[in-house]
Write a protein that holds these residues in place. Structure first.
Motif, PDB file in Angstrom:
ATOM      1  N   TRP A 414       0.842  -1.204   0.000  1.00  0.00           N
ATOM      2  CA  TRP A 414       0.000   0.000   0.000  1.00  0.00           C
ATOM      3  C   TRP A 414       0.877   1.254   0.000  1.00  0.00           C
ATOM      4  CZ3 TRP A 414      -4.871   0.594  -1.170  1.00  0.00           C
ATOM      5  CH2 TRP A 414      -5.785  -0.443  -0.954  1.00  0.00           C
ATOM      6  N   HIS A 415       1.919   1.179   0.786  1.00  0.00           N
ATOM      7  CA  HIS A 415       2.831   2.309   0.902  1.00  0.00           C
ATOM      8  C   HIS A 415       3.434   2.641  -0.472  1.00  0.00           C
ATOM      9  CE1 HIS A 415       5.703   4.892   2.910  1.00  0.00           C
ATOM     10  NE2 HIS A 415       6.647   4.343   2.155  1.00  0.00           N
ATOM     11  N   LEU A 421       1.671   6.026  -7.374  1.00  0.00           N
ATOM     12  CA  LEU A 421       0.536   5.888  -8.290  1.00  0.00           C
ATOM     13  C   LEU A 421      -0.722   6.573  -7.776  1.00  0.00           C
ATOM     14  CD1 LEU A 421       1.530   2.228  -8.671  1.00  0.00           C
ATOM     15  CD2 LEU A 421       1.450   3.789 -10.621  1.00  0.00           C
ATOM     16  N   SER A 422      -1.690   6.720  -8.721  1.00  0.00           N
ATOM     17  CA  SER A 422      -2.973   7.300  -8.335  1.00  0.00           C
ATOM     18  C   SER A 422      -3.976   6.175  -8.066  1.00  0.00           C
ATOM     19  CB  SER A 422      -3.505   8.188  -9.450  1.00  0.00           C
ATOM     20  OG  SER A 422      -3.919   7.378 -10.535  1.00  0.00           O
ATOM     21  N   ILE A 423      -5.100   6.534  -7.459  1.00  0.00           N
ATOM     22  CA  ILE A 423      -6.112   5.527  -7.120  1.00  0.00           C
ATOM     23  C   ILE A 423      -6.626   4.806  -8.369  1.00  0.00           C
ATOM     24  CG2 ILE A 423      -8.446   5.219  -6.176  1.00  0.00           C
ATOM     25  CD1 ILE A 423      -7.796   7.330  -4.103  1.00  0.00           C
ATOM     26  N   ASP A 424      -6.878   5.563  -9.437  1.00  0.00           N
ATOM     27  CA  ASP A 424      -7.365   4.931 -10.674  1.00  0.00           C
ATOM     28  C   ASP A 424      -6.342   3.945 -11.221  1.00  0.00           C
ATOM     29  OD1 ASP A 424      -9.577   6.432 -10.547  1.00  0.00           O
ATOM     30  OD2 ASP A 424      -8.914   7.922 -12.025  1.00  0.00           O
ATOM     31  N   GLU A 425      -5.089   4.326 -11.140  1.00  0.00           N
ATOM     32  CA  GLU A 425      -4.049   3.462 -11.690  1.00  0.00           C
ATOM     33  C   GLU A 425      -3.922   2.166 -10.908  1.00  0.00           C
ATOM     34  OE1 GLU A 425      -1.181   6.923 -13.632  1.00  0.00           O
ATOM     35  OE2 GLU A 425      -0.942   6.348 -11.537  1.00  0.00           O
ATOM     36  N   VAL A 426      -4.205   2.236  -9.634  1.00  0.00           N
ATOM     37  CA  VAL A 426      -4.107   1.033  -8.811  1.00  0.00           C
ATOM     38  C   VAL A 426      -5.353   0.158  -8.995  1.00  0.00           C
ATOM     39  CG1 VAL A 426      -3.990   0.166  -6.441  1.00  0.00           C
ATOM     40  CG2 VAL A 426      -2.550   2.067  -7.145  1.00  0.00           C
ATOM     41  N   ILE A 433      -9.783   1.103  -0.648  1.00  0.00           N
ATOM     42  CA  ILE A 433      -9.139   2.412  -0.795  1.00  0.00           C
ATOM     43  C   ILE A 433      -9.497   3.263   0.414  1.00  0.00           C
ATOM     44  CG2 ILE A 433      -9.154   4.550  -2.168  1.00  0.00           C
ATOM     45  CD1 ILE A 433      -7.782   2.402  -3.731  1.00  0.00           C
ATOM     46  N   ASP A 434     -10.807   3.273   0.753  1.00  0.00           N
ATOM     47  CA  ASP A 434     -11.266   4.072   1.890  1.00  0.00           C
ATOM     48  C   ASP A 434     -10.512   3.701   3.157  1.00  0.00           C
ATOM     49  OD1 ASP A 434     -13.038   5.181   0.189  1.00  0.00           O
ATOM     50  OD2 ASP A 434     -14.770   3.982   0.842  1.00  0.00           O
ATOM     51  N   TYR A 436      -7.448   1.884   3.455  1.00  0.00           N
ATOM     52  CA  TYR A 436      -5.984   1.789   3.522  1.00  0.00           C
ATOM     53  C   TYR A 436      -5.230   2.905   2.794  1.00  0.00           C
ATOM     54  CZ  TYR A 436      -6.794  -2.872   5.345  1.00  0.00           C
ATOM     55  OH  TYR A 436      -7.200  -3.932   6.113  1.00  0.00           O
ATOM     56  N   TRP A 437      -5.911   3.710   1.988  1.00  0.00           N
ATOM     57  CA  TRP A 437      -5.184   4.698   1.192  1.00  0.00           C
ATOM     58  C   TRP A 437      -4.799   5.913   2.012  1.00  0.00           C
ATOM     59  CZ3 TRP A 437      -3.348   3.894  -3.659  1.00  0.00           C
ATOM     60  CH2 TRP A 437      -2.816   4.993  -4.328  1.00  0.00           C
ATOM     61  N   LYS A 438      -5.354   6.060   3.223  1.00  0.00           N
ATOM     62  CA  LYS A 438      -5.204   7.322   3.959  1.00  0.00           C
ATOM     63  C   LYS A 438      -3.778   7.616   4.415  1.00  0.00           C
ATOM     64  CE  LYS A 438      -9.732   6.340   5.758  1.00  0.00           C
ATOM     65  NZ  LYS A 438     -10.153   5.445   6.806  1.00  0.00           N
ATOM     66  N   ASN A 439      -3.374   6.965   5.503  1.00  0.00           N
ATOM     67  CA  ASN A 439      -2.187   7.416   6.253  1.00  0.00           C
ATOM     68  C   ASN A 439      -0.918   7.610   5.412  1.00  0.00           C
ATOM     69  OD1 ASN A 439      -1.882   4.756   5.725  1.00  0.00           O
ATOM     70  ND2 ASN A 439      -1.690   4.093   7.835  1.00  0.00           N
TER      71      ASN A 439
END
Ligand SMILES: Nc1ncnc2c1ncn2[C@@H]1O[C@H](COP(=O)(O)OP(=O)(O)O)[C@@H](O)[C@H]1O
Ligand SMILES: [Mg+2]
Lengths: 439, 590
Positions: A414-415, A421-426, A433-434, A436-439
């Motif tokens: 995730w790190h 990368l961006s969210i769309d790319e991943v 996403i909600d 694990y994408w934060k910190n």
């Protein structure tokens, strides 16, 4: 071999080839064991009173008047708890210098498990290697080979996994091992906490190749004893199965069988499946997991040996040197654990399947970008970022010398997603996403 | 068993693995079953060649310990399947032993169990009337087998016209109770129970005629139903190297396909894969009836570690059970994984018999054997006007992934659908890895299907599908161009064309077999999505550079995939659909 009064003795061989001999004899059972001047042999064909024996240690020096004793028994082995910590040869004789020990004789290569009595494998095996735990998760009761070129450190990887896996017994079946590799296994188990768990059946390059044919049956029958009778978790290591298959082809050629692809016997698939299918989860908790090695020649997986193996085993793990970090990794593209579905996202964190797939997809994009670069094309911004991702991913997560817990592997991936990368790319489901994408 | 049950006896004269030669003291019959007496157990075998009074036999179990001179008894009968209510939910081995009734964890040699339950009571309703003239296969009555109307038929073996003397009244009966009496042309009285036997190597031909398939056989798998449809009573095969997804695809078909009865034969493949079915099917719901999947399923499991000769028999056992249900006017699906293992069993035996080998040491008549087998599928018209179908889909495991090898080549000649799994797609995790362009369905040339699709799917369905297919082909060509010339070496239009084909791939072709919703797509939903995609394919977008193209398409692919994961027409689905519209509107306006 001691003679017993009821045993029949013959001393006229009519035909001797490199691996077999033929004689006239009566009352002999199919697959019965015999001794020719002390050499172990097995009945492989009976036509009328002509019996053909496969001589395991080879027929060199046998004369037509050799003494042949039939044992009246199919292959058997004295199996029991006393075997722990010991190493044996193809005939079950100790090779570690310690004395022979007695035990109850059991048939080797016995019947198969009724498929309806099997339990679906469900226990995760962790190894600390991300190429396995993250991308190709193993499950107890699975059978899976390493596909490796002969120069790769497959035996080291095998022993490392064996020592890290939480099992009750490790049974090593060595076929065509160099003496050095045998000592390597022995000393790594001595040093690790493995000594109390290891049992080895070893055929080295100094022994006859045909002897190897006995090794997997010995190892697996022993495994069956501990897994079925004692409800233990048993890990069987078979290395190198390519040399086993080579021995099969030697024998079948001597028996004038019509070879199929790559001079292998037409029964290769069934011969290998019979062994690999000994991997099982028993209803009472015991299980047998098989980790094997199939060496490739020139990386060719269409050769009959790896090809048939792949059709039998529950996936395969490719060892490959990753050039960008010059370390050995388990190739994320061609490797596969077919049983991973049973545990990932269930025994492991629920984001595991999606993180795994997304990282491999990006890794593939990086491989494409590298090809572009090699062909002299300019790289896009995305190509550059995905290349950076791939390098870090190989180095910090995939490399075989990295030892991580599965949650750490996921967090680190995730790190790296976030770093490059961006969210769309991943392209991972929104709920993860909600989370694990934060910190 | 006493000796007078046997037609003659003999003694073993040679043993080569599972091939045993027996010298018989009487007439022997090709394909008859024999029993070798070993350690007080009857081990079963089959005559596969005769030479004067020598029978060359294949042994259905291990020959360990067999000796020259061992007594062998010949039965005079071919290998037969027992047919009657209760076959569904059962797990058989290749010789139709009920695996659940076997004792112990290991399969003991010589153990045999009866395939049906003799004590279970079935609620019977008569169909035929006394005095009626009937032929083999005609329906005498029916019982309810897990909600499936299981017909009790005039035994297939009976010849000539028969007269119904009596049919039992509606009541509960066991399978061995007499439910009807018939009289034949010679005036003999024949008692009929609910169970009959049939030699598995012969097709059941109790129907009026075979019909050309015309109706779509729904599978819920988009790349099949839309691009390469299989029809009721059709045939198809799935070749692919190991790990390309043959078994996952077959399991998906077993779960979702619109069949009333599903017979699965696990032929020389992994035991754990059948365990998966044993474990999951009793829990999963049949999407159409709401009953448990296992209730419509019967499994014939002869896994790779079980005897090779029984593996060869297993495909016939399964085919016969499927034909039996088809004769009841049911929509039956037979799945075989893998037919290559069956061919290999034939090869092993042919080599032991020292027959002249064909290509790759397979028997010379391999093609004929495969073609005969496939020809047992089909849609049939029964004498009472009902129709039944047997759709057959087999997997093929080509050695080295080479599609020119004998088993693949022979199968390609007979199967009408070719679902080619591609290694490259599997490596890229583009599942199901069915190659959309190399695969084909010959049924697309059937006028019957074209008409069916107009009425039942949509007036423009065929044109819409063709448009998608052409976009895919174009995308592939453009991709090669981009690879040769580089991203900058082609115009932005090329990138758009390429990404339009990627959109089809990611949103329509790829389907997650492990996602509850995505795994199974109904025909209306396939149509809805296909039309939505077609609108996008036909829209002109404005882009400044190829980076923008990629970003845009990745964005809409992402949203469309979220739609795939959502319940059709749910709030969530509509939410994503609206989001998609916004993203598109921006790009069209700009
Ligand atoms: N439709 C699919 N969706 C997701 N994963 C799949 C799909 N098909 C195959 N796979 C993956 O590929 C692996 C091998 O598939 P499998 O059907 O067992 O291959 P084969 O029978 O061709 O050897 C599976 O264990 C799974 O990980
Ligand atoms: Mg498979």
């Amino acid at each position: 071999m001691e003679k017993k009064s009821f045993q029949k003795i013959y001393c006229k061989l009519s035909n001797i080839t490199k691996a077999t001999c033929t004689l006239k004899a009566g009352g002999v059972g199919y697959e019965e064991m015999a001794f020719i001047q002390g050499r172990a042999a097995q009945v492989v064909k009976i036509i009328g009173d002509e019996v053909t024996l496969q001589v395991f240690s080879g027929t060199e020096g046998l004369s037509t008047d050799s003494e042949v004793i039939f044992t009246g028994e199919s292959p058997s082995l004295a199996i029991g708890d006393h075997m722990t910590g010991r190493f044996f040869n193809s005939f079950g004789k100790p090779i570690d210098g310690y004395p022979i020990m007695e035990g109850t004789k059991r048939e080797v290569g016995g019947p198969s498990v009724n498929p309806v009595r099997r339990v679906q494998p469900n226990q995760l095996i962790t190894t600390g290697i991300a190429g396995i735990d993250l991308n190709n998760t193993l499950v107890s009761g699975q059978k899976i080979p390493f596909f490796a070129d002969p120069d790769q450190p497959y035996n080291q990887v095998l022993s490392m996994i064996a020592l890290r896996a939480k099992v009750d017994k490790i049974i090593l079946g060595g076929m065509g091992l160099t003496w050095d590799d045998y000592l390597f296994f022995k000393s790594s188990f001595d040093q690790g906490y493995g000594k109390s768990k290891i049992i080895g059946f070893i055929n080295t390059t100094e022994d006859s190749p045909v002897e190897r044919l006995l090794i997997p049956d010995m190892a697996l029958s022993t495994a069956e004893y501990f897994a079925y009778e004692k409800n233990e978790k048993v890990l069987v290591l078979l290395t190198d199965m390519t040399l086993y298959a080579d021995a099969l082809s030697i024998v079948s050629n001597r028996m004038d069988q019509i070879p199929s692809k790559d001079s292998m016997p037409g029964s290769l698939y069934s011969d290998l499946a019979r062994l690999y299918e000994k991997a099982v989860q028993f209803p009472d908790g015991g299980n047998i997991t098989i980790l094997a090695v199939t060496t490739l020649s020139g990386g060719d997986i269409t050769h009959a040996i790896p090809d048939n193996t792949g059709y039998i085993t529950e996936g395969q793990l490719f060892l490959r040197r990753a050039t960008e970090i010059s370390k050995v990794i388990i190739d994320p593209f061609r490797s596969l654990s077919r049983l991973k579905q049973l545990v990932i996202g269930k025994s492991t964190r629920s984001d595991h399947p999606q993180v795994m797939n997304a990282a491999i997809r990006l890794y593939a994009d990086a491989a494409n970008a590298r090809t572009k670069l090699e062909n002299g094309f300019e790289l896009s911004d995305y190509d550059k970022r995905v290349l950076k991702f791939a390098k870090d991913y190989s180095e910090r997560i995939l490399a075989i010398d990295v030892n991580l817990e599965i949650d750490q592997m996921l967090d680190q991936t995730w790190h790296l997603f976030k770093a490059y990368l961006s969210i769309d790319e991943v392209g991972i489901k929104q709920e993860f996403i909600d989370q694990y994408w934060k910190n | 068993m006493s000796n007078n049950l046997y037609t003659c006896t003999g003694e073993i004269t040679a043993i080569i693995a599972n091939m045993v030669v027996v010298k018989a003291n009487g007439p022997i019959r090709q394909n008859e079953i024999c029993y070798y007496l070993h350690n007080n157990k009857n081990i079963m075998g089959e005559v596969i060649r005769t030479d004067r009074n020598y029978a060359y036999t294949q042994v259905f179990e291990s020959t360990r310990g067999f000796k020259i001179g061992m007594t062998t008894n010949f039965t005079g009968n071919m290998l037969e399947a027992y047919l009657g209510p209760g076959l569904l939910t059962k797990n058989f081995d290749g010789l139709q032993n009920d695996l659940n009734k076997m004792e112990g964890v290991f399969l003991e040699r010589g153990a045999r169990t009866y395939p049906l339950d003799v004590e279970k009571r079935w609620t019977f309703k008569p169909i035929a009337q006394p005095g009626e003239q009937v032929l083999a296969g005609d329906w005498l009555g029916e019982v309810d087998e897990n909600g499936i109307p299981h017909k009790i038929m005039v035994p297939f073996k009976l010849e000539g016209t028969l007269k119904v003397v009596e049919v039992a009244q509606a009541n509960d009966y066991c399978i061995n109770d007499t439910i009807a009496t018939l009289s034949n042309e010679a005036g003999e009285i024949i008692k009929v129970t609910m169970v009959q036997t049939w030699p598995v190597r012969l097709p059941i031909k109790s129907y009026l005629e075979k019909l050309r398939p015309s109706k779509l056989f729904e599978t819920g798998i988009r790349v099949i139903d839309t691009l390469n449809p299989i029809l009721e009573g059709g045939t198809g095969f799935i070749p692919g190297p190991f790990g390309s997804g043959k078994t996952v695809l077959q399991h998906a078909l077993a779960k979702q396909a619109a069949a009333e009865v599903v017979i699965i034969v696990a032929c020389g493949e992994r035991a754990n894969e059948v365990v998966e079915i044993f474990t999951e099917f009793p829990k999963l719901d049949d999407p159409r009836t709401g009953k448990k999947l296992m209730e419509r399923t019967s499994i014939v499991a002869n896994t790779s570690n079980m005897p090779v000769a029984a593996r060869e028999a297993s495909v016939y056992t399964a085919m016969t059970i499927a034909e039996y249900y088809r004769a009841m006017g049911l929509r039956t699906l037979l799945l075989a994984d893998s037919t290559s293992r069956w061919a290999q069993a034939l090869r092993e035996m042919s080599n032991r018999l020292e027959e002249l080998p064909g290509p790759d040491a397979y028997p010379m008549d391999l093609s004929a054997i495969i073609s005969n087998y496939y020809s047992r599928a089909g849609q049939i018209l029964l004498r009472n006007g009902s129709k039944g179908s047997l759709t057959f889909i087999g997997t093929v495991s080509p050695a080295g992934g080479n599609l020119l090898e004998p088993v693949t080549a022979a199968t390609k000649k007979v199967a009408r659908c070719f679902f080619a799994l591609s290694q490259e797609r599997a490596d890229n995790k583009r599942y199901p890895a069915i190659d959309p362009i190399d695969s084909y369905s010959k049924y697309l040339e059937y006028q019957e299907y074209l008409e069916y699709s107009k009425i039942h799917i949509g007036e423009n369905w065929i044109e819409d599908v063709d448009f998608v297919r052409n976009t895919l082909i174009q995308g592939r060509e453009v991709y090669e161009q981009i690879n040769i010339l580089g991203d900058d070496g082609v115009t932005v239009d090329y990138h758009v064309m390429f990404w339009k084909s990627e959109l089809i791939d990611f949103v329509f072709l790829q389907q997650d077999a492990f996602d509850e919703i995505d795994a199974n797509t109904s025909i209306p939903r396939q149509k809805y999505m296909l039309e939505k995609i077609n609108v996008l394919l036909k829209t002109s977008f404005m882009f400044d550079n190829f980076d923008e193209v990629r970003n845009f398409f990745k964005r809409i692919i992402y949203i469309l995939k979220q739609m795939n994961y959502s319940e059709f027409q749910s709030d969530k689905f509509v939410g994503f659909e609206n989001e998609l519209q916004q993203v598109i509107n921006e790009k069209v306006k700009a």
